[in-house]
Motif scaffolding. Structure first.
Motif, PDB file in Angstrom:
ATOM      1  N   GLN A  37      -8.463  18.396   1.389  1.00  0.00           N
ATOM      2  CA  GLN A  37      -9.423  19.454   1.077  1.00  0.00           C
ATOM      3  C   GLN A  37     -10.210  19.096  -0.181  1.00  0.00           C
ATOM      4  N   ASN A  38      -9.617  18.258  -1.035  1.00  0.00           N
ATOM      5  CA  ASN A  38     -10.345  17.728  -2.195  1.00  0.00           C
ATOM      6  C   ASN A  38     -10.440  16.214  -2.047  1.00  0.00           C
ATOM      7  N   PRO A  39     -11.572  15.712  -1.516  1.00  0.00           N
ATOM      8  CA  PRO A  39     -11.685  14.272  -1.252  1.00  0.00           C
ATOM      9  C   PRO A  39     -11.650  13.404  -2.510  1.00  0.00           C
ATOM     10  N   HIS A  40     -11.786  14.028  -3.688  1.00  0.00           N
ATOM     11  CA  HIS A  40     -11.770  13.255  -4.938  1.00  0.00           C
ATOM     12  C   HIS A  40     -10.360  13.085  -5.511  1.00  0.00           C
ATOM     13  N   PHE A  41      -9.405  13.880  -5.021  1.00  0.00           N
ATOM     14  CA  PHE A  41      -8.087  13.915  -5.649  1.00  0.00           C
ATOM     15  C   PHE A  41      -7.411  12.545  -5.679  1.00  0.00           C
ATOM     16  N   ALA A  42      -7.520  11.791  -4.589  1.00  0.00           N
ATOM     17  CA  ALA A  42      -6.783  10.517  -4.480  1.00  0.00           C
ATOM     18  C   ALA A  42      -7.378   9.399  -5.334  1.00  0.00           C
ATOM     19  N   LYS A  43      -8.582   9.594  -5.846  1.00  0.00           N
ATOM     20  CA  LYS A  43      -9.291   8.493  -6.530  1.00  0.00           C
ATOM     21  C   LYS A  43      -8.497   7.913  -7.693  1.00  0.00           C
ATOM     22  N   SER A  44      -7.948   8.766  -8.541  1.00  0.00           N
ATOM     23  CA  SER A  44      -7.288   8.307  -9.764  1.00  0.00           C
ATOM     24  C   SER A  44      -6.084   7.424  -9.455  1.00  0.00           C
ATOM     25  N   ALA A  45      -5.176   7.915  -8.627  1.00  0.00           N
ATOM     26  CA  ALA A  45      -3.964   7.150  -8.320  1.00  0.00           C
ATOM     27  C   ALA A  45      -4.300   5.856  -7.587  1.00  0.00           C
ATOM     28  N   LEU A  46      -5.227   5.915  -6.626  1.00  0.00           N
ATOM     29  CA  LEU A  46      -5.577   4.718  -5.853  1.00  0.00           C
ATOM     30  C   LEU A  46      -6.245   3.658  -6.720  1.00  0.00           C
ATOM     31  N   ALA A  47      -6.993   4.105  -7.726  1.00  0.00           N
ATOM     32  CA  ALA A  47      -7.672   3.151  -8.615  1.00  0.00           C
ATOM     33  C   ALA A  47      -6.678   2.474  -9.551  1.00  0.00           C
ATOM     34  N   ARG A  48      -5.627   3.200  -9.921  1.00  0.00           N
ATOM     35  CA  ARG A  48      -4.679   2.662 -10.904  1.00  0.00           C
ATOM     36  C   ARG A  48      -3.575   1.815 -10.277  1.00  0.00           C
ATOM     37  N   TYR A  49      -3.328   2.017  -8.983  1.00  0.00           N
ATOM     38  CA  TYR A  49      -2.348   1.149  -8.298  1.00  0.00           C
ATOM     39  C   TYR A  49      -2.942   0.792  -6.944  1.00  0.00           C
ATOM     40  N   THR A  50      -3.455  -0.424  -6.842  1.00  0.00           N
ATOM     41  CA  THR A  50      -4.245  -0.830  -5.681  1.00  0.00           C
ATOM     42  C   THR A  50      -3.401  -1.599  -4.657  1.00  0.00           C
ATOM     43  N   ALA A  51      -4.036  -1.862  -3.513  1.00  0.00           N
ATOM     44  CA  ALA A  51      -3.384  -2.678  -2.482  1.00  0.00           C
ATOM     45  C   ALA A  51      -3.007  -4.050  -3.037  1.00  0.00           C
ATOM     46  N   ARG A  52      -3.867  -4.604  -3.906  1.00  0.00           N
ATOM     47  CA  ARG A  52      -3.574  -5.919  -4.515  1.00  0.00           C
ATOM     48  C   ARG A  52      -2.324  -5.852  -5.387  1.00  0.00           C
ATOM     49  N   ASP A  53      -2.161  -4.726  -6.085  1.00  0.00           N
ATOM     50  CA  ASP A  53      -0.971  -4.559  -6.927  1.00  0.00           C
ATOM     51  C   ASP A  53       0.295  -4.578  -6.073  1.00  0.00           C
ATOM     52  N   PHE A  54       0.265  -3.861  -4.957  1.00  0.00           N
ATOM     53  CA  PHE A  54       1.460  -3.845  -4.100  1.00  0.00           C
ATOM     54  C   PHE A  54       1.684  -5.215  -3.472  1.00  0.00           C
ATOM     55  N   LEU A  55       0.591  -5.872  -3.101  1.00  0.00           N
ATOM     56  CA  LEU A  55       0.707  -7.208  -2.508  1.00  0.00           C
ATOM     57  C   LEU A  55       1.358  -8.189  -3.499  1.00  0.00           C
ATOM     58  N   GLU A  56       1.008  -8.056  -4.760  1.00  0.00           N
ATOM     59  CA  GLU A  56       1.643  -8.905  -5.783  1.00  0.00           C
ATOM     60  C   GLU A  56       3.159  -8.683  -5.824  1.00  0.00           C
ATOM     61  N   LEU A  57       3.562  -7.427  -5.700  1.00  0.00           N
ATOM     62  CA  LEU A  57       5.001  -7.108  -5.683  1.00  0.00           C
ATOM     63  C   LEU A  57       5.668  -7.748  -4.464  1.00  0.00           C
ATOM     64  N   VAL A  58       5.037  -7.609  -3.310  1.00  0.00           N
ATOM     65  CA  VAL A  58       5.557  -8.201  -2.066  1.00  0.00           C
ATOM     66  C   VAL A  58       5.716  -9.715  -2.223  1.00  0.00           C
ATOM     67  N   GLU A  59       4.686 -10.352  -2.771  1.00  0.00           N
ATOM     68  CA  GLU A  59       4.722 -11.813  -2.926  1.00  0.00           C
ATOM     69  C   GLU A  59       5.757 -12.252  -3.968  1.00  0.00           C
ATOM     70  N   SER A  60       5.988 -11.405  -4.980  1.00  0.00           N
ATOM     71  CA  SER A  60       6.981 -11.759  -6.007  1.00  0.00           C
ATOM     72  C   SER A  60       8.388 -11.807  -5.423  1.00  0.00           C
ATOM     73  N   TYR A  61       8.581 -11.157  -4.282  1.00  0.00           N
ATOM     74  CA  TYR A  61       9.872 -11.196  -3.587  1.00  0.00           C
ATOM     75  C   TYR A  61       9.903 -12.269  -2.497  1.00  0.00           C
ATOM     76  N   GLY A  62       8.829 -13.033  -2.400  1.00  0.00           N
ATOM     77  CA  GLY A  62       8.786 -14.109  -1.409  1.00  0.00           C
ATOM     78  C   GLY A  62       8.684 -13.622   0.025  1.00  0.00           C
ATOM     79  N   ILE A  63       8.169 -12.409   0.196  1.00  0.00           N
ATOM     80  CA  ILE A  63       8.038 -11.850   1.547  1.00  0.00           C
ATOM     81  C   ILE A  63       6.741 -12.369   2.177  1.00  0.00           C
ATOM     82  N   ALA A  64       6.882 -13.083   3.285  1.00  0.00           N
ATOM     83  CA  ALA A  64       5.705 -13.626   3.972  1.00  0.00           C
ATOM     84  C   ALA A  64       4.965 -12.498   4.695  1.00  0.00           C
TER      85      ALA A  64
END
Length: 390
Positions: A66-93
């Protein structure tokens, strides 16, 4: 005697585990309570068991709220690239499928193991098989299960939504939110197959047939495959459109996304002896082509069909309206639209504005992603936002 913690997280799904790991690694004493016998049950079944763990293109435009702006802050501060870095740090292909979707090469179990290890690094206490009997708030939060009582100054609601009840999903998050006086946006099934009735029941005869289309509902359009089922419509494009569909409204399907405007008139000039059915069979699966040509009612050779009739037929093929009579409900829905109102929460911390120490994250909140890893990215981002604030 109640056991005391700094934070109690309800739910050991994607958002809950991420939040617990981050808060624990920041030195908080964290307890995670999960009613299932093991953590991450929805993670384990996602992506056909390979976990579509994020989407590299994730952004606010890929979410409903209902508020399309709400997710902006969290998504900007922790991105898909950030999670991908975590995945790669565990050696997950991993590998990328269509439209930016990232999957494990191996198994979704690797993601659960990674999150469990992240929790262990922060000494978070993850207890499964713990059914919450009551939650009370009197300065601190007191959570009673069938076996023990726990207290903490902070409580995180991370129990998800009611989609996929066979996995143990319930509306518990909403009951808890209402207990604390938080508004809840009426939840409804999303990323869910649509059912057809009336004359459209004919399409059930081609159950199992799929075709690349563009499916639209409201102002949203999705170019992917549609699948006809014994109950109606499914497939990625339909599941996407279902999140934007309202009862009584049509879902519009373009069966000719790869063909230029005027395709039928061009075919009439180049192949006047061809029929509409034969032409559609070249473009679409035979059984679908047959049912569409039958409904369009042009049985003559193209050379004998008036231009006006062919234009109308092509226009209908590009804007074929289906009027679903419903959905297959929460039982078949991948996620839930609606949930704890974002108006009640800080977009930066996920904390309830009127109840200090109470947080809500993940699918429990009125933020719903598209199909393709977006809901996991919201789980990671909102979990980190709360975990950093606790």
């Amino acid at each position: 005697m109640a056991e005391r913690y700094d934070v109690i997280v309800l739910g050991a799904g994607a958002a809950g585990l991420m939040c617990a790991a981050r808060a624990g690694q920041r030195g908080k004493r964290v307890l995670v309570l999960e009613r299932a016998e093991k953590p991450g049950k929805k993670i384990l079944i996602s992506g056909g068991g390979r976990c579509n763990f994020t989407n590299i293109g994730s952004g606010p435009a890929n979410y409903l709220s209902q508020n399309p702006h709400f997710a902006k802050s969290a998504l900007a501060r922790y991105t898909a690239r950030d999670f991908l870095e975590l995945v790669e740090s565990y050696g997950i292909a991993w590998h990328e499928k269509t439209l930016g979707q990232l999957f494990c090469d191996g198994s979704a179990k690797q993601i659960v193991a990674m999150l469990s290890e992240e929790c262990a690094k922060g000494d978070a206490d993850v207890r499964c098989g713990e059914e919450v009997a009551s939650v009370e708030h009197d300065g601190d939060f007191t959570v009673a299960t069938q076996t023990a009582t726990y207290t903490a100054p902070a409580l995180v609601i991370a129990t998800g939504g009611p989609s996929i009840p066979k996995m143990g999903a319930t509306g518990f998050a909403y009951d808890l939110a209402r207990q604390f006086g938080l508004k809840v946006v009426e939840p409804r099934p999303a990323l869910v197959p649509l059912t057809l009735g009336g004359e459209e029941v004919l399409f059930r005869e081609i159950s199992g047939v799929s075709a690349p289309v563009v499916a639209s509902a409201g102002k949203a359009s999705f170019p992917e495959a549609a699948l006809f089922t014994h109950r109606g419509l499914s497939g990625p494009s339909i599941l996407q459109a279902s999140s934007y569909w309202s009862p009584g409204e049509p879902v519009v399907v373009n069966f000719l996304p790869g063909h230029a405007d005027g395709w039928l008139l061009d075919a009439k000039r180049e192949m006047p002896r061809a029929t509409l059915k034969s032409l559609l069979r070249d473009a679409l699966p035979d059984r679908l082509a047959d049912i569409l040509s039958e409904k369009l009612g042009i049985s003559t050779e193209l050379g004998n069909a008036p231009d006006k009739e062919l234009r109308a037929a092509e226009d209908r093929l590009r804007r074929w309206e289906f009027r679903p009579n419903g959905t297959e409900g929460f039982a078949k829905a991948e996620v839930t639209v609606g949930g704890i109102s974002t108006a009640e929460l800080s977009s930066k911390t996920m904390e309830a504005k009127r109840i200090p120490g109470l947080y809500a994250i993940g699918e429990a909140v009125d933020v719903t992603g598209w199909l393709g890893g977006y809901n996991f990215q919201w789980a990671w981002a909102s979990g980190v936002a709360a975990g950093e604030a606790l």
